[in-house]
Design a protein around this motif. Structure first.
Motif, PDB file in Angstrom:
ATOM      1  N   ALA A  16       0.464  -1.032  -0.220  1.00  0.00           N
ATOM      2  CA  ALA A  16      -0.160   0.099  -0.091  1.00  0.00           C
ATOM      3  C   ALA A  16       1.208   1.397  -0.524  1.00  0.00           C
ATOM      4  N   MET A  17       1.668   1.121   0.554  1.00  0.00           N
ATOM      5  CA  MET A  17       2.692   2.192   0.660  1.00  0.00           C
ATOM      6  C   MET A  17       3.375   2.573  -0.047  1.00  0.00           C
ATOM      7  N   ASP A  18       3.621   2.200  -1.300  1.00  0.00           N
ATOM      8  CA  ASP A  18       4.631   1.658  -2.374  1.00  0.00           C
ATOM      9  C   ASP A  18       3.233   2.220  -3.707  1.00  0.00           C
ATOM     10  N   GLY A  19       1.667   1.975  -3.500  1.00  0.00           N
ATOM     11  CA  GLY A  19       0.933   2.417  -4.365  1.00  0.00           C
ATOM     12  C   GLY A  19       1.152   3.969  -4.172  1.00  0.00           C
ATOM     13  N   LEU A  20       1.099   3.962  -2.967  1.00  0.00           N
ATOM     14  CA  LEU A  20       1.390   5.976  -2.354  1.00  0.00           C
ATOM     15  C   LEU A  20       1.990   6.299  -2.958  1.00  0.00           C
ATOM     16  N   LEU A  21       3.480   6.293  -2.510  1.00  0.00           N
ATOM     17  CA  LEU A  21       4.377   6.501  -3.902  1.00  0.00           C
ATOM     18  C   LEU A  21       4.314   6.403  -4.720  1.00  0.00           C
ATOM     19  N   ALA A  22       3.644   5.389  -5.771  1.00  0.00           N
ATOM     20  CA  ALA A  22       3.413   5.987  -7.255  1.00  0.00           C
ATOM     21  C   ALA A  22       2.844   7.481  -7.175  1.00  0.00           C
ATOM     22  N   ILE A  23       1.376   6.876  -6.554  1.00  0.00           N
ATOM     23  CA  ILE A  23       0.445   8.467  -7.296  1.00  0.00           C
ATOM     24  C   ILE A  23       1.283   9.794  -6.262  1.00  0.00           C
ATOM     25  N   LEU A  24       2.413   9.242  -4.904  1.00  0.00           N
ATOM     26  CA  LEU A  24       2.977  11.200  -5.495  1.00  0.00           C
ATOM     27  C   LEU A  24       3.519  11.410  -6.536  1.00  0.00           C
ATOM     28  N   ASN A  25       3.936  10.711  -6.892  1.00  0.00           N
ATOM     29  CA  ASN A  25       5.219  10.842  -7.460  1.00  0.00           C
ATOM     30  C   ASN A  25       4.161  11.212  -9.271  1.00  0.00           C
ATOM     31  N   ARG A  26       3.284  10.294  -9.146  1.00  0.00           N
ATOM     32  CA  ARG A  26       2.644  10.942 -10.786  1.00  0.00           C
ATOM     33  C   ARG A  26       1.730  12.036  -9.998  1.00  0.00           C
ATOM     34  N   THR A  27       1.389  12.420  -9.327  1.00  0.00           N
ATOM     35  CA  THR A  27       0.862  13.350  -8.877  1.00  0.00           C
ATOM     36  C   THR A  27       1.778  14.511  -9.025  1.00  0.00           C
ATOM     37  N   ALA A  28       2.785  14.847  -8.371  1.00  0.00           N
ATOM     38  CA  ALA A  28       3.966  16.012  -8.856  1.00  0.00           C
ATOM     39  C   ALA A  28       4.373  16.349 -10.301  1.00  0.00           C
ATOM     40  N   ASP A  29       4.549  15.037 -10.854  1.00  0.00           N
ATOM     41  CA  ASP A  29       4.807  14.970 -11.947  1.00  0.00           C
ATOM     42  C   ASP A  29       3.181  16.051 -13.409  1.00  0.00           C
ATOM     43  N   LEU A  30       2.245  15.371 -12.887  1.00  0.00           N
ATOM     44  CA  LEU A  30       1.249  15.893 -13.584  1.00  0.00           C
ATOM     45  C   LEU A  30       0.822  17.548 -12.994  1.00  0.00           C
ATOM     46  N   VAL A  31       1.302  18.099 -11.668  1.00  0.00           N
ATOM     47  CA  VAL A  31       1.457  18.928 -11.228  1.00  0.00           C
ATOM     48  C   VAL A  31       2.854  19.799 -12.156  1.00  0.00           C
ATOM     49  N   THR A  32       4.027  19.235 -12.080  1.00  0.00           N
ATOM     50  CA  THR A  32       4.924  20.068 -13.210  1.00  0.00           C
ATOM     51  C   THR A  32       4.632  20.311 -14.449  1.00  0.00           C
ATOM     52  N   ALA A  33       3.783  19.514 -14.929  1.00  0.00           N
ATOM     53  CA  ALA A  33       2.970  19.088 -16.218  1.00  0.00           C
ATOM     54  C   ALA A  33       2.242  20.410 -16.826  1.00  0.00           C
TER      55      ALA A  33
END
Length: 111
Positions: A16-33
């Motif tokens: 679950a934490m690995d899933g959260l990490l993936a979500i956080l990284n993807r979200t940061a990428d989306l915000v940056t874009a």
């Protein structure tokens, strides 16, 4: 020194934490874009997972330290991306308001 295997509960928490990490990284990428992102539930999920680590037996909980540090780094990256996006948005809004004010000053019928 080998790491002992995790209990089923700890293993599920790790996934679950690995899933959260993936979500956080993807979200940061989306915000940056420049994409708009809905953060609803993200804080609750992160809090629940961190609280679950606290309830593990201490030897197992210690094994989560590197994973927690990685999640913290991802949260900091996301925070930086959001702040930068907000600064860019505020700058555009200020320019738009200034341009509108100048137009009104030049053309009394507008303003």
């Amino acid at each position: 020194m080998t790491t002992p295997p995790l209990s089923p509960a700890a293993e599920a928490l790790a996934e679950a934490m690995d899933g959260l990490l993936a979500i956080l990284n993807r979200t940061a990428d989306l915000v940056t874009a420049g994409d708009t992102v809905d953060f609803a539930g993200l804080e609750d999920e992160a809090t629940a997972l961190c609280n679950a680590v606290v309830h593990l037996p201490p030897p197992e909980a210690r094994l989560f330290l590197p994973r927690l540090e990685t999640v913290l780094a991802a949260l900091e990256r996301l925070e930086t991306a959001v702040k930068k996006a907000n600064e860019l948005t505020q700058g555009k809004a200020t320019v738009g308001r200034a341009a509108a004010a100048y137009r009104r000053a030049e053309d009394p019928e507008i303003g």
